[in-house]
Design a protein around this motif. Sequence first.
Motif, short mmCIF file in Angstrom:
data_model
loop_
_atom_site.label_atom_id
_atom_site.label_comp_id
_atom_site.label_asym_id
_atom_site.label_seq_id
_atom_site.Cartn_x
_atom_site.Cartn_y
_atom_site.Cartn_z
N ASP A 1 0.85 -1.19 0.00
CA ASP A 1 0.00 0.00 0.00
C ASP A 1 0.89 1.24 0.00
O ASP A 1 1.40 1.65 1.04
CB ASP A 1 -0.90 -0.01 1.23
CG ASP A 1 -1.80 1.20 1.31
OD1 ASP A 1 -1.77 2.06 0.41
OD2 ASP A 1 -2.54 1.30 2.31
N MET A 2 1.11 1.84 -1.16
CA MET A 2 2.03 2.96 -1.28
C MET A 2 1.51 4.22 -0.59
O MET A 2 2.28 5.09 -0.20
CB MET A 2 2.33 3.24 -2.75
CG MET A 2 3.09 2.12 -3.44
SD MET A 2 4.63 1.65 -2.58
CE MET A 2 5.59 3.13 -2.81
N LYS A 3 0.19 4.31 -0.41
CA LYS A 3 -0.37 5.48 0.29
C LYS A 3 -0.04 5.45 1.79
O LYS A 3 -0.18 6.45 2.47
CB LYS A 3 -1.88 5.56 0.08
CG LYS A 3 -2.24 5.92 -1.35
CD LYS A 3 -3.73 6.10 -1.50
CE LYS A 3 -4.04 6.56 -2.91
NZ LYS A 3 -5.43 6.95 -3.07
N SER A 4 0.42 4.31 2.28
CA SER A 4 0.70 4.16 3.71
C SER A 4 2.12 4.57 4.09
O SER A 4 2.51 4.44 5.25
CB SER A 4 0.47 2.70 4.13
OG SER A 4 1.50 1.88 3.61
N ILE A 5 2.89 5.10 3.15
CA ILE A 5 4.29 5.40 3.42
C ILE A 5 4.43 6.39 4.59
O ILE A 5 3.71 7.37 4.68
CB ILE A 5 5.03 5.91 2.16
CG1 ILE A 5 6.54 5.90 2.39
CG2 ILE A 5 4.52 7.28 1.73
CD1 ILE A 5 7.35 6.00 1.11
N VAL A 6 5.33 6.03 5.49
CA VAL A 6 5.60 6.82 6.70
C VAL A 6 7.11 6.99 6.82
O VAL A 6 7.86 6.07 6.55
CB VAL A 6 5.06 6.11 7.96
CG1 VAL A 6 5.48 6.81 9.23
CG2 VAL A 6 3.55 5.97 7.90
N ASN A 7 7.51 8.18 7.22
CA ASN A 7 8.92 8.43 7.53
C ASN A 7 9.05 8.44 9.04
O ASN A 7 8.24 9.03 9.74
CB ASN A 7 9.37 9.78 6.97
CG ASN A 7 10.73 10.16 7.51
OD1 ASN A 7 10.82 10.86 8.51
ND2 ASN A 7 11.77 9.70 6.87
N ASP A 8 10.08 7.75 9.57
CA ASP A 8 10.21 7.70 11.03
C ASP A 8 11.51 8.30 11.56
O ASP A 8 11.78 8.21 12.75
CB ASP A 8 10.00 6.28 11.56
CG ASP A 8 11.00 5.27 11.03
OD1 ASP A 8 12.04 5.67 10.48
OD2 ASP A 8 10.74 4.07 11.17
N ASP A 9 12.30 8.97 10.70
CA ASP A 9 13.54 9.53 11.22
C ASP A 9 13.55 11.07 11.27
O ASP A 9 14.39 11.65 11.96
CB ASP A 9 14.76 9.04 10.42
CG ASP A 9 14.78 9.57 9.02
OD1 ASP A 9 15.73 10.26 8.65
OD2 ASP A 9 13.84 9.28 8.26
N VAL A 10 12.64 11.73 10.58
CA VAL A 10 12.56 13.19 10.62
C VAL A 10 11.57 13.56 11.72
O VAL A 10 10.38 13.28 11.61
CB VAL A 10 12.13 13.77 9.25
CG1 VAL A 10 11.99 15.29 9.35
CG2 VAL A 10 13.13 13.39 8.17
N THR A 11 12.07 14.20 12.78
CA THR A 11 11.23 14.48 13.95
C THR A 11 10.42 15.77 13.82
O THR A 11 9.37 15.90 14.45
CB THR A 11 12.09 14.55 15.22
OG1 THR A 11 13.12 15.52 15.04
CG2 THR A 11 12.72 13.19 15.53
#
Length: 117
Positions: free
Chosen positions: A73-83
Amino acid sequence: MMPMKNKLIILLVLFFAIGMSGVAQEFTVIPEKSILRWTGKKVGKDHTGTLSLKEGSFTIRDGKIVGGNFVIDMKSIVNDDVTDREMNAKLVGHLKSADFFNVEAFPTATLKLHESL
């Protein structure tokens, strides 16, 4: 000398073990319990995050993955390193844009695994 019953049991175990060699087992992904981690790299900077799986399965033979099919699911992309929230949203927006994955036109991606020859 070994009793005939024990010899028969040993032969059956060996026959079963040899017969199972090369047998492929297929496993189905449980999307709610699965996560796909990604790492994107550019000169001097890495980003990490996650994506959700819509569905998937893979095949194992002799302890090796020999095939698989995963729908992401490409719409679910999340970034977890940029605060910083604003910068995070900017990065995710860029990844979803036509400059990168174009998720409006391509909401899913498929990863297929094939056994190498």
